[in-house]
Design an enzyme around this catalytic site. Sequence first.
Site, PDB file in Angstrom:
ATOM      1  N   ARG A  72     -12.323 -11.589   8.170  1.00 27.85           N
ATOM      2  CA  ARG A  72     -13.713 -11.340   8.527  1.00 27.85           C
ATOM      3  C   ARG A  72     -13.904 -12.168   9.993  1.00 27.85           C
ATOM      4  NH1 ARG A  72     -16.516  -7.513   7.856  1.00 27.85           N
ATOM      5  NH2 ARG A  72     -16.520  -7.784   5.573  1.00 27.85           N
ATOM      6  N   ARG A  94      -5.145  -3.418   9.712  1.00 34.39           N
ATOM      7  CA  ARG A  94      -5.480  -4.704   9.691  1.00 34.39           C
ATOM      8  C   ARG A  94      -5.152  -5.468   8.423  1.00 34.39           C
ATOM      9  NH1 ARG A  94     -11.905  -4.785   8.274  1.00 34.39           N
ATOM     10  NH2 ARG A  94     -12.089  -3.074   6.790  1.00 34.39           N
ATOM     11  N   HIS A 163     -12.278  -3.972  16.957  1.00 29.88           N
ATOM     12  CA  HIS A 163     -13.487  -4.281  16.459  1.00 29.88           C
ATOM     13  C   HIS A 163     -14.107  -5.899  16.737  1.00 29.88           C
ATOM     14  CE1 HIS A 163     -16.408  -4.779  13.235  1.00 29.88           C
ATOM     15  NE2 HIS A 163     -16.087  -3.538  12.812  1.00 29.88           N
ATOM     16  N   ASP A 206     -26.329  -1.258  13.854  1.00 26.93           N
ATOM     17  CA  ASP A 206     -25.036  -0.644  13.469  1.00 26.93           C
ATOM     18  C   ASP A 206     -24.797   0.770  14.199  1.00 26.93           C
ATOM     19  OD1 ASP A 206     -22.438   0.374  12.561  1.00 26.93           O
ATOM     20  OD2 ASP A 206     -22.791   0.076  10.499  1.00 26.93           O
ATOM     21  N   GLU A 265     -17.410  -3.258  20.088  1.00 24.47           N
ATOM     22  CA  GLU A 265     -16.294  -2.614  19.894  1.00 24.47           C
ATOM     23  C   GLU A 265     -15.794  -1.493  20.696  1.00 24.47           C
ATOM     24  OE1 GLU A 265     -16.708  -1.389  15.489  1.00 24.47           O
ATOM     25  OE2 GLU A 265     -18.167  -3.000  15.495  1.00 24.47           O
TER      26      GLU A 265
HETATM   27  O1  TA6 Z   1     -17.876  -1.353  13.090  1.00 27.94           O
HETATM   28  C1  TA6 Z   1     -19.196  -1.515  12.236  1.00 27.94           C
HETATM   29  C2  TA6 Z   1     -18.664  -1.401  10.811  1.00 27.94           C
HETATM   30  O2  TA6 Z   1     -18.086  -0.030  10.629  1.00 27.94           O
HETATM   31  C3  TA6 Z   1     -20.102  -1.575  10.097  1.00 27.94           C
HETATM   32  O3  TA6 Z   1     -20.672  -0.182   9.494  1.00 27.94           O
HETATM   33  C4  TA6 Z   1     -19.576  -2.433   9.016  1.00 27.94           C
HETATM   34  O4  TA6 Z   1     -19.568  -2.163   7.808  1.00 27.94           O
HETATM   35  C5  TA6 Z   1     -18.609  -3.088   9.849  1.00 27.94           C
HETATM   36  O5  TA6 Z   1     -17.863  -2.388  10.617  1.00 27.94           O
HETATM   37  C6  TA6 Z   1     -17.742  -3.959   8.950  1.00 27.94           C
HETATM   38  O6  TA6 Z   1     -16.688  -3.338   8.138  1.00 27.94           O
HETATM   39  P1  TA6 Z   1     -15.786  -3.934   7.193  1.00 27.94           P
HETATM   40  O7  TA6 Z   1     -14.982  -2.878   6.706  1.00 27.94           O
HETATM   41  O8  TA6 Z   1     -14.909  -4.867   8.103  1.00 27.94           O
HETATM   42  O9  TA6 Z   1     -16.397  -4.719   6.162  1.00 27.94           O
END
Ligand code: TA6
Length: 294
Positions: A72, A94, A163, A206, A265
Amino acid sequence: MDFSILPVVSTLSDCITIKQKNDIKIACIDHPKASAAVSLFGAHVLSYKPQGEEDLIWVSKNAIFDGQTAIRGGIPLCWPWFGKLASPSHGFSRIQEWKIVEHRENDQGVIVQLGLSTNETTLTMWPNQFDATLTIEVSDTLKVSLGVSNTDTKAWCFSGALHSYLNVGDILSSQVTQMGPTYIDSLLGDKVCEGGDTLKIDQEVDRVYNQPEKTVLLKDEKLNRTISITNTGHNSAVIWNPWQANSESMADMADDSYKTMLCIESTLHADSLETGYSLEPNERYILTTEISAR
Ligand code: TA6
Protein backbone atom coordinates in the site's frame (compact mmCIF):
# COMPACT_ATOMS: atom_id res chain seq x y z
CA MET A 1 9.29 5.41 5.39
CA ASP A 2 13.06 5.15 5.85
CA PHE A 3 14.41 2.19 3.86
CA SER A 4 18.09 3.16 4.30
CA ILE A 5 18.19 1.65 7.82
CA LEU A 6 17.25 -1.88 6.68
CA PRO A 7 19.80 -4.73 6.90
CA VAL A 8 22.03 -5.16 3.84
CA VAL A 9 21.79 -8.40 1.83
CA SER A 10 24.33 -7.55 -0.88
CA THR A 11 26.04 -4.64 -2.60
CA LEU A 12 25.47 -4.25 -6.34
CA SER A 13 27.52 -1.13 -7.06
CA ASP A 14 28.74 2.10 -5.44
CA CYS A 15 25.17 3.45 -5.48
CA ILE A 16 22.95 0.34 -5.23
CA THR A 17 22.52 -1.89 -2.18
CA ILE A 18 20.02 -4.73 -1.80
CA LYS A 19 18.28 -4.64 1.57
CA GLN A 20 15.65 -6.79 3.22
CA LYS A 21 12.30 -5.79 4.73
CA ASN A 22 10.44 -8.79 6.16
CA ASP A 23 9.97 -11.08 3.12
CA ILE A 24 10.90 -8.49 0.50
CA LYS A 25 14.17 -7.49 -1.16
CA ILE A 26 14.55 -3.78 -1.77
CA ALA A 27 17.08 -2.10 -4.08
CA CYS A 28 18.18 1.05 -2.25
CA ILE A 29 19.75 3.72 -4.43
CA ASP A 30 21.95 6.37 -2.91
CA HIS A 31 23.37 9.01 -5.26
CA PRO A 32 24.46 12.63 -4.64
CA LYS A 33 21.46 13.80 -6.71
CA ALA A 34 18.78 11.66 -5.04
CA SER A 35 18.02 8.52 -3.10
CA ALA A 36 15.32 5.96 -3.95
CA ALA A 37 14.05 2.51 -3.00
CA VAL A 38 12.49 -0.12 -5.26
CA SER A 39 10.95 -3.40 -4.09
CA LEU A 40 11.76 -6.40 -6.31
CA PHE A 41 8.37 -7.79 -5.30
CA GLY A 42 6.05 -5.99 -7.71
CA ALA A 43 8.79 -3.77 -9.27
CA HIS A 44 7.34 -1.30 -6.85
CA VAL A 45 9.02 2.10 -6.34
CA LEU A 46 8.79 2.93 -2.63
CA SER A 47 10.75 6.14 -2.19
CA TYR A 48 12.30 9.01 -4.17
CA LYS A 49 14.06 11.82 -2.34
CA PRO A 50 15.96 14.41 -4.36
CA GLN A 51 18.83 15.84 -2.32
CA GLY A 52 17.51 18.08 0.50
CA GLU A 53 13.84 17.28 -0.26
CA GLU A 54 11.25 15.28 1.69
CA ASP A 55 10.12 12.07 0.02
CA LEU A 56 7.90 12.67 -3.03
CA ILE A 57 6.43 9.18 -2.63
CA TRP A 58 4.08 8.09 0.14
CA VAL A 59 4.03 4.60 1.70
CA SER A 60 1.48 3.56 4.31
CA LYS A 61 2.96 2.98 7.75
CA ASN A 62 0.65 -0.10 7.90
CA ALA A 63 1.81 -1.45 4.51
CA ILE A 64 2.30 -5.23 4.44
CA PHE A 65 5.70 -6.53 3.28
CA ASP A 66 4.96 -10.27 3.18
CA GLY A 67 5.87 -10.88 -0.48
CA GLN A 68 2.26 -11.79 -1.32
CA THR A 69 0.11 -8.77 -0.57
CA ALA A 70 0.28 -5.71 -2.84
CA ILE A 71 2.19 -2.97 -1.01
CA ARG A 72 0.00 0.00 0.00
CA GLY A 73 1.69 3.16 -1.25
CA GLY A 74 4.69 3.78 -3.50
CA ILE A 75 4.10 3.34 -7.24
CA PRO A 76 2.09 0.14 -7.68
CA LEU A 77 2.48 -1.20 -11.18
CA CYS A 78 -0.98 -2.06 -12.49
CA TRP A 79 -0.68 -4.41 -15.48
CA PRO A 80 -1.96 -6.17 -17.63
CA TRP A 81 -5.18 -4.52 -16.50
CA PHE A 82 -6.18 -1.48 -14.49
CA GLY A 83 -8.82 -1.77 -11.74
CA LYS A 84 -11.16 -4.68 -11.18
CA LEU A 85 -11.60 -5.81 -14.81
CA ALA A 86 -10.37 -9.24 -13.62
CA SER A 87 -8.78 -10.77 -10.54
CA PRO A 88 -6.45 -9.80 -8.91
CA SER A 89 -7.32 -6.11 -8.70
CA HIS A 90 -4.95 -4.02 -10.89
CA GLY A 91 -3.39 -7.09 -12.56
CA PHE A 92 -0.69 -9.48 -11.37
CA SER A 93 2.49 -7.44 -11.96
CA ARG A 94 2.48 -5.85 -8.53
CA ILE A 95 2.37 -9.25 -6.79
CA GLN A 96 5.07 -10.99 -8.86
CA GLU A 97 8.77 -11.23 -8.06
CA TRP A 98 10.81 -9.23 -10.61
CA LYS A 99 14.51 -9.59 -11.41
CA ILE A 100 17.13 -6.88 -11.83
CA VAL A 101 18.22 -7.20 -15.49
CA GLU A 102 20.46 -4.14 -15.78
CA HIS A 103 21.85 -1.24 -13.78
CA ARG A 104 24.05 1.74 -14.64
CA GLU A 105 25.26 4.86 -12.86
CA ASN A 106 27.28 8.00 -13.50
CA ASP A 107 27.45 11.49 -12.01
CA GLN A 108 24.00 12.31 -13.45
CA GLY A 109 22.19 9.50 -11.65
CA VAL A 110 21.33 5.80 -11.50
CA ILE A 111 19.26 3.57 -13.79
CA VAL A 112 17.85 0.24 -12.63
CA GLN A 113 15.86 -2.02 -14.92
CA LEU A 114 13.70 -4.89 -13.64
CA GLY A 115 12.20 -7.63 -15.79
CA LEU A 116 9.28 -10.08 -15.73
CA SER A 117 8.20 -12.60 -18.41
CA THR A 118 5.43 -15.13 -18.80
CA ASN A 119 5.64 -17.89 -16.19
CA GLU A 120 3.38 -20.65 -14.85
CA THR A 121 1.69 -18.31 -12.37
CA THR A 122 0.99 -15.51 -14.86
CA LEU A 123 -0.47 -18.07 -17.30
CA THR A 124 -3.07 -19.11 -14.70
CA MET A 125 -4.31 -15.50 -14.60
CA TRP A 126 -3.72 -14.32 -18.17
CA PRO A 127 -3.13 -16.75 -21.09
CA ASN A 128 -0.67 -14.62 -23.07
CA GLN A 129 3.08 -14.53 -23.65
CA PHE A 130 4.82 -11.28 -22.73
CA ASP A 131 8.09 -9.71 -21.75
CA ALA A 132 7.91 -6.67 -19.45
CA THR A 133 10.53 -4.29 -18.10
CA LEU A 134 10.30 -1.50 -15.56
CA THR A 135 13.05 1.08 -15.92
CA ILE A 136 13.64 3.43 -12.99
CA GLU A 137 15.82 6.48 -13.63
CA VAL A 138 16.86 8.29 -10.46
CA SER A 139 18.30 11.76 -10.97
CA ASP A 140 16.95 15.34 -10.57
CA THR A 141 13.66 13.71 -11.57
CA LEU A 142 12.30 10.20 -11.08
CA LYS A 143 11.37 8.60 -14.38
CA VAL A 144 9.55 5.25 -14.35
CA SER A 145 8.90 3.49 -17.67
CA LEU A 146 6.91 0.30 -18.11
CA GLY A 147 7.79 -1.44 -21.39
CA VAL A 148 5.69 -4.42 -22.50
CA SER A 149 6.43 -6.62 -25.51
CA ASN A 150 4.10 -9.13 -27.10
CA THR A 151 6.15 -12.34 -27.43
CA ASP A 152 3.05 -14.36 -28.38
CA THR A 153 1.90 -15.45 -31.84
CA LYS A 154 -1.43 -13.59 -31.49
CA ALA A 155 -2.41 -10.04 -30.53
CA TRP A 156 -3.50 -9.39 -26.92
CA CYS A 157 -5.18 -6.44 -25.16
CA PHE A 158 -4.10 -4.72 -21.99
CA SER A 159 -4.66 -1.67 -19.81
CA GLY A 160 -2.59 -0.46 -16.86
CA ALA A 161 -1.23 2.32 -14.71
CA LEU A 162 1.70 3.67 -12.81
CA HIS A 163 -0.40 4.27 -9.70
CA SER A 164 1.76 6.86 -7.88
CA TYR A 165 0.96 7.66 -4.25
CA LEU A 166 2.36 11.17 -3.77
CA ASN A 167 3.39 12.49 -0.37
CA VAL A 168 1.70 15.75 0.67
CA GLY A 169 2.09 17.80 3.87
CA ASP A 170 -1.65 18.34 4.24
CA ILE A 171 -4.24 17.32 1.65
CA LEU A 172 -6.53 20.20 2.66
CA SER A 173 -3.90 22.79 1.77
CA SER A 174 -2.98 21.12 -1.53
CA GLN A 175 -4.44 21.59 -4.99
CA VAL A 176 -4.18 19.88 -8.37
CA THR A 177 -4.20 21.62 -11.76
CA GLN A 178 -4.03 20.57 -15.41
CA MET A 179 -6.13 17.41 -15.04
CA GLY A 180 -8.23 18.54 -18.01
CA PRO A 181 -11.94 19.40 -18.40
CA THR A 182 -13.75 16.04 -18.24
CA TYR A 183 -13.68 12.98 -16.04
CA ILE A 184 -15.41 9.66 -15.40
CA ASP A 185 -16.48 9.58 -11.76
CA SER A 186 -16.13 6.08 -10.29
CA LEU A 187 -18.07 7.24 -7.20
CA LEU A 188 -21.06 8.20 -9.39
CA GLY A 189 -21.35 4.93 -11.33
CA ASP A 190 -18.85 6.07 -14.01
CA LYS A 191 -20.85 9.19 -14.85
CA VAL A 192 -19.04 11.53 -17.25
CA CYS A 193 -18.64 14.93 -15.56
CA GLU A 194 -17.08 18.31 -16.26
CA GLY A 195 -14.77 19.95 -13.75
CA GLY A 196 -12.90 23.19 -13.17
CA ASP A 197 -9.19 23.59 -13.78
CA THR A 198 -8.27 23.70 -10.09
CA LEU A 199 -9.13 20.70 -7.97
CA LYS A 200 -9.16 20.90 -4.17
CA ILE A 201 -9.55 17.58 -2.36
CA ASP A 202 -11.80 17.70 0.70
CA GLN A 203 -13.64 14.40 0.34
CA GLU A 204 -13.25 10.94 -1.23
CA VAL A 205 -12.25 11.18 -4.89
CA ASP A 206 -11.84 8.44 -7.53
CA ARG A 207 -11.86 9.87 -11.05
CA VAL A 208 -10.48 9.04 -14.49
CA TYR A 209 -9.61 12.32 -16.24
CA ASN A 210 -9.72 11.45 -19.92
CA GLN A 211 -8.22 14.62 -21.43
CA PRO A 212 -5.36 15.47 -19.07
CA GLU A 213 -2.56 17.82 -19.97
CA LYS A 214 0.79 16.11 -20.44
CA THR A 215 1.96 17.54 -17.11
CA VAL A 216 -0.24 17.60 -14.00
CA LEU A 217 0.76 19.82 -11.04
CA LEU A 218 0.21 19.14 -7.35
CA LYS A 219 0.77 22.29 -5.29
CA ASP A 220 1.51 21.57 -1.63
CA GLU A 221 1.39 24.67 0.57
CA LYS A 222 2.48 22.91 3.75
CA LEU A 223 5.69 21.45 2.29
CA ASN A 224 6.08 24.58 0.18
CA ARG A 225 6.59 22.73 -3.10
CA THR A 226 4.87 21.75 -6.32
CA ILE A 227 5.15 18.17 -7.54
CA SER A 228 5.09 17.87 -11.31
CA ILE A 229 3.87 14.63 -12.93
CA THR A 230 4.58 14.26 -16.66
CA ASN A 231 3.13 11.20 -18.36
CA THR A 232 3.46 9.56 -21.79
CA GLY A 233 1.78 6.54 -23.37
CA HIS A 234 -1.33 7.14 -21.22
CA ASN A 235 -4.89 7.95 -22.27
CA SER A 236 -5.97 9.34 -18.90
CA ALA A 237 -4.85 10.44 -15.46
CA VAL A 238 -6.56 8.90 -12.45
CA ILE A 239 -6.84 10.74 -9.16
CA TRP A 240 -7.67 8.88 -5.94
CA ASN A 241 -7.93 9.64 -2.26
CA PRO A 242 -9.96 7.20 -0.12
CA TRP A 243 -10.68 9.84 2.59
CA GLN A 244 -11.42 9.08 6.23
CA ALA A 245 -14.01 6.27 6.37
CA ASN A 246 -12.18 4.15 3.76
CA SER A 247 -8.78 4.75 5.40
CA GLU A 248 -10.28 3.53 8.66
CA SER A 249 -11.70 0.42 7.02
CA MET A 250 -8.52 -0.65 5.19
CA ALA A 251 -6.18 -2.78 7.31
CA ASP A 252 -3.06 -1.50 5.51
CA MET A 253 -3.93 2.19 5.89
CA ALA A 254 -3.66 4.12 9.16
CA ASP A 255 -6.88 5.97 10.09
CA ASP A 256 -5.43 9.37 9.19
CA SER A 257 -3.57 8.16 6.04
CA TYR A 258 -5.77 10.14 3.70
CA LYS A 259 -4.41 13.45 5.07
CA THR A 260 -0.90 13.02 3.66
CA MET A 261 -1.34 11.21 0.33
CA LEU A 262 -2.86 11.67 -3.08
CA CYS A 263 -2.69 9.24 -6.01
CA ILE A 264 -2.13 10.84 -9.43
CA GLU A 265 -1.74 8.02 -11.92
CA SER A 266 -0.42 7.66 -15.45
CA THR A 267 -3.18 5.42 -16.77
CA LEU A 268 -4.05 3.51 -19.92
CA HIS A 269 -7.70 3.07 -19.05
CA ALA A 270 -10.14 0.58 -20.60
CA ASP A 271 -13.72 -0.47 -19.85
CA SER A 272 -13.01 -4.20 -20.18
CA LEU A 273 -10.17 -6.66 -20.81
CA GLU A 274 -11.25 -7.00 -24.45
CA THR A 275 -11.35 -3.25 -25.19
CA GLY A 276 -7.86 -2.47 -23.91
CA TYR A 277 -4.95 -1.44 -26.13
CA SER A 278 -4.31 -4.18 -28.68
CA LEU A 279 -0.65 -5.14 -29.08
CA GLU A 280 0.42 -7.24 -32.09
CA PRO A 281 3.10 -9.97 -31.90
CA ASN A 282 6.61 -8.41 -31.65
CA GLU A 283 5.16 -4.98 -30.85
CA ARG A 284 6.25 -3.05 -27.77
CA TYR A 285 4.39 -0.39 -25.77
CA ILE A 286 5.81 2.09 -23.26
CA LEU A 287 3.93 3.88 -20.46
CA THR A 288 5.87 6.41 -18.39
CA THR A 289 5.59 8.84 -15.53
CA GLU A 290 8.19 11.42 -14.57
CA ILE A 291 7.96 13.02 -11.14
CA SER A 292 9.88 15.99 -9.75
CA ALA A 293 9.50 18.78 -7.21
CA ARG A 294 10.21 22.51 -7.38
O1 TA6 B 1 -6.77 4.03 -9.00
C1 TA6 B 1 -7.85 4.17 -8.16
C2 TA6 B 1 -8.27 2.81 -7.64
O2 TA6 B 1 -8.58 1.96 -8.71
C3 TA6 B 1 -9.43 3.00 -6.66
O3 TA6 B 1 -10.68 2.66 -7.21
C4 TA6 B 1 -9.01 2.26 -5.42
O4 TA6 B 1 -9.64 1.07 -5.23
C5 TA6 B 1 -7.50 2.20 -5.58
O5 TA6 B 1 -7.19 2.19 -6.93
C6 TA6 B 1 -6.73 1.17 -4.80
O6 TA6 B 1 -6.88 -0.11 -5.32
P1 TA6 B 1 -6.23 -1.36 -4.57
O7 TA6 B 1 -6.56 -2.56 -5.40
O8 TA6 B 1 -4.74 -1.10 -4.50
O9 TA6 B 1 -6.83 -1.38 -3.19
